[in-house]
Scaffold this active site. Structure first.
Site, mmCIF file in Angstrom:
data_model
loop_
_atom_site.group_PDB
_atom_site.id
_atom_site.type_symbol
_atom_site.label_atom_id
_atom_site.label_comp_id
_atom_site.label_asym_id
_atom_site.label_seq_id
_atom_site.Cartn_x
_atom_site.Cartn_y
_atom_site.Cartn_z
ATOM 1 N N CYS A 111 38.047 40.302 60.630
ATOM 2 C CA CYS A 111 38.386 41.957 60.542
ATOM 3 C C CYS A 111 37.704 43.070 61.589
ATOM 4 O O CYS A 111 37.939 43.902 61.403
ATOM 5 C CB CYS A 111 38.174 42.265 59.179
ATOM 6 S SG CYS A 111 39.091 41.114 57.921
ATOM 7 N N HIS A 248 37.827 50.167 58.293
ATOM 8 C CA HIS A 248 38.487 48.748 58.028
ATOM 9 C C HIS A 248 39.229 48.978 56.551
ATOM 10 O O HIS A 248 38.466 49.163 55.669
ATOM 11 C CB HIS A 248 37.987 47.637 58.102
ATOM 12 C CG HIS A 248 38.611 46.327 57.779
ATOM 13 N ND1 HIS A 248 39.808 45.937 57.861
ATOM 14 C CD2 HIS A 248 37.988 45.363 56.799
ATOM 15 C CE1 HIS A 248 40.062 44.878 57.424
ATOM 16 N NE2 HIS A 248 39.030 44.473 56.988
ATOM 17 N N ASN A 278 44.877 44.435 53.327
ATOM 18 C CA ASN A 278 43.792 44.084 54.296
ATOM 19 C C ASN A 278 44.570 43.232 55.434
ATOM 20 O O ASN A 278 44.886 41.998 55.277
ATOM 21 C CB ASN A 278 42.552 43.499 53.739
ATOM 22 C CG ASN A 278 41.687 43.041 54.647
ATOM 23 O OD1 ASN A 278 42.059 43.313 56.033
ATOM 24 N ND2 ASN A 278 40.512 42.595 54.318
HETATM 25 N N1 COA Z 1 43.599 39.557 39.158
HETATM 26 C C1 COA Z 1 42.910 39.415 37.609
HETATM 27 N N2 COA Z 1 41.713 38.956 37.558
HETATM 28 C C2 COA Z 1 40.957 38.622 38.610
HETATM 29 C C3 COA Z 1 41.492 38.734 39.829
HETATM 30 C C4 COA Z 1 43.107 39.038 40.106
HETATM 31 N N3 COA Z 1 43.560 39.026 41.112
HETATM 32 N N4 COA Z 1 40.688 38.372 40.732
HETATM 33 C C5 COA Z 1 39.505 37.924 40.142
HETATM 34 N N5 COA Z 1 39.929 38.053 38.747
HETATM 35 C C6 COA Z 1 39.114 37.952 37.694
HETATM 36 C C7 COA Z 1 37.687 36.871 37.949
HETATM 37 O O1 COA Z 1 38.180 35.768 37.762
HETATM 38 C C8 COA Z 1 36.640 37.281 37.020
HETATM 39 O O2 COA Z 1 37.030 37.013 35.711
HETATM 40 P P1 COA Z 1 35.863 36.566 34.654
HETATM 41 O O3 COA Z 1 34.984 37.940 34.417
HETATM 42 O O4 COA Z 1 36.471 36.153 33.509
HETATM 43 O O5 COA Z 1 34.937 35.790 35.360
HETATM 44 C C9 COA Z 1 37.006 39.169 37.161
HETATM 45 O O6 COA Z 1 38.230 39.315 37.525
HETATM 46 C C10 COA Z 1 35.998 39.869 37.844
HETATM 47 O O7 COA Z 1 35.961 39.176 39.189
HETATM 48 P P2 COA Z 1 35.307 39.721 40.211
HETATM 49 O O8 COA Z 1 35.182 38.808 41.422
HETATM 50 O O9 COA Z 1 33.557 40.111 40.051
HETATM 51 O O10 COA Z 1 35.785 41.073 40.597
HETATM 52 P P3 COA Z 1 35.077 42.013 41.664
HETATM 53 O O11 COA Z 1 35.128 43.289 40.910
HETATM 54 O O12 COA Z 1 34.307 41.630 42.641
HETATM 55 O O13 COA Z 1 36.645 42.426 42.578
HETATM 56 C C11 COA Z 1 37.277 41.718 44.953
HETATM 57 C C12 COA Z 1 37.023 41.163 43.381
HETATM 58 C C13 COA Z 1 37.690 40.550 45.510
HETATM 59 C C14 COA Z 1 38.591 42.629 44.815
HETATM 60 C C15 COA Z 1 36.014 42.347 45.463
HETATM 61 O O14 COA Z 1 35.028 41.397 45.443
HETATM 62 C C16 COA Z 1 36.372 42.596 47.013
HETATM 63 O O15 COA Z 1 37.127 43.531 47.360
HETATM 64 N N6 COA Z 1 35.423 42.085 47.717
HETATM 65 C C17 COA Z 1 35.348 42.047 49.185
HETATM 66 C C18 COA Z 1 36.445 41.376 49.711
HETATM 67 C C19 COA Z 1 36.766 41.658 51.027
HETATM 68 O O16 COA Z 1 36.700 42.875 51.307
HETATM 69 N N7 COA Z 1 37.365 40.707 52.000
HETATM 70 C C20 COA Z 1 37.587 40.943 53.079
HETATM 71 C C21 COA Z 1 36.573 41.013 54.063
HETATM 72 S S1 COA Z 1 37.392 41.651 55.683
#
Ligand code: COA
Length: 321
Positions: A111, A248, A278
């Site tokens: 990215c 980004h 993204n």
């Molecule tokens: N829909 C519903 N629930 C979801 C889900 C979805 N699409 N994805 C994950 N969950 C659940 C998880 O299983 C977890 O459940 P639990 O509490 O029962 O274990 C809960 O939601 C929280 O998960 P978590 O991973 O802590 O969520 P988060 O607030 O960190 O959000 C992302 C997840 C991926 C959106 C976030 O971490 C993020 O954006 N990270 C950066 C990723 C990124 O930018 N990547 C590209 C880089 S270039």
């Protein structure tokens, strides 16, 4: 001489998949995706390829710049989703455009690819080796994504953005910084196709994208503001003096957090993540091209571009529009 953007273009696949569609594939909801990421929909390639999207964006950027393809000296495509392992997407785009005088190669920095590309373009232009550069960010992430993994498949979209840069005595890129930290490669990676070599099978199981979302989140909210502060210092500018921060488009909450850390109003941070999700290396050039098209960039504006991605990789630059 500085590298200055003189034309931009963008292209998205025709097919739009909203969050409700994704909720038919994995256990998720429109509400969860909007709240955690800001994404409402994404464009996914059906007929399109990384090459066709790249060429589409590039043609528009060349027309915007008023440049012929034959006038290009260098053609780079930042991508992690090439249509062919070899040759490069850049070579295929070169053929589509007829950019017969350009040297063509891909840049692989996930990215942060567009920022790495700007870094390379600036170095070649400053050194006088090349004058006219076409830099494209193009991705079809939909082919790397595991469509059964709700933690990743909701985040990504396909698309391409392009910028034509040329040597300019005023304005353009005035400061930049890029960085890498390979020791964290395993927080966001894709192993790719398993090796079926009879002498050495590598035992790979998943050829899909895997991610530790929270690790990436923490890395982004710490590294992006630090990198921006570094380039602002280099440029001799305060954060207040910047007209627009193009970040980004990975997660609306990451962008809001960066705005807060820099003590800048969110209005200075345009977003299209709701429409595009993204798109990896394509995200910044798509945003830049859309901003230009909408008349939201003015000569003399101070812009900051910054991004981060798998590698880990990151970068930022300051440009005078
Ligand atoms: N829909 C519903 N629930 C979801 C889900 C979805 N699409 N994805 C994950 N969950 C659940 C998880 O299983 C977890 O459940 P639990 O509490 O029962 O274990 C809960 O939601 C929280 O998960 P978590 O991973 O802590 O969520 P988060 O607030 O960190 O959000 C992302 C997840 C991926 C959106 C976030 O971490 C993020 O954006 N990270 C950066 C990723 C990124 O930018 N990547 C590209 C880089 S270039």
């Amino acid at each position: 001489m500085n590298a200055k953007v003189i034309g931009t273009g963008w292209q998205l696949p025709a097919y739009e998949a909203d969050n409700h569609y994704l909720a038919t594939l994995v256990e998720t909801s429109d509400e969860w995706i909007r709240e955690r990421t800001g994404i409402v929909k994404r464009h996914l390639a059906k007929e399109e390829t990384t090459t066709s999207l790249a060429a589409g964006a590039a043609r528009k950027a060349l027309a915007d710049a008023g440049l012929q393809a034959e006038e290009l000296d260098l053609l780079m495509v930042a991508t992690i989703t090439p249509d062919t392992d070899t040759p490069s997407t850049a070579c295929r785009v070169q053929a589509e455009l007829g950019a017969v005088n350009a040297v063509a190669f891909d840049v692989s920095a996930a990215c942060a690819g567009f920022l790495y590309g700007l870094h390379i373009a600036d170095a070649f232009i400053k050194s006088g080796i090349y004058r006219n550069v076409l830099l494209i960010g193009a991705e079809t992430l939909s082919k790397l994504v595991d469509w059964t993994d709700r933690g990743t498949c909701i985040l990504f979209g396909d698309g391409a953005g392009a910028a034509v840069l040329t040597a300019a005595s005023e304005g353009g890129i005035i400061a930049q910084s890029v960085g890498s930290n390979g020791s964290k490669w395993d927080v966001l990676f894709c192993m790719g196709r398993p090796n079926r070599n009879p002498l050495h099978e590598d035992g790979k199981e998943s050829g899909y994208l895997q991610m530790e979302g929270q690790e990436v989140f923490k890395f982004a909210v710490k590294t992006v503001p630090a990198c921006i502060e570094q380039v602002l210092t280099e440029a001799g500018l305060s954060a207040d003096a910047v007209d627009c921060y193009l970040l980004h488009q990975a997660n609306q909450r990451i962008i809001q957090s960066v705005a807060k850390r820099l003590k800048q109003p969110e209005e200075k941070f345009p977003m299209n993540i709701d429409q595009c999700a993204n798109t990896s290396s394509a995200s910044l050039p798509i945003l830049l091209a859309q901003m230009k098209e909408q008349g939201r960039l003015h000569p003399g504006d101070h812009l900051v571009l910054s991004g981060f991605g798998a590698g880990l990789t990151w970068g930022a630059c300051v440009m005078i529009w």
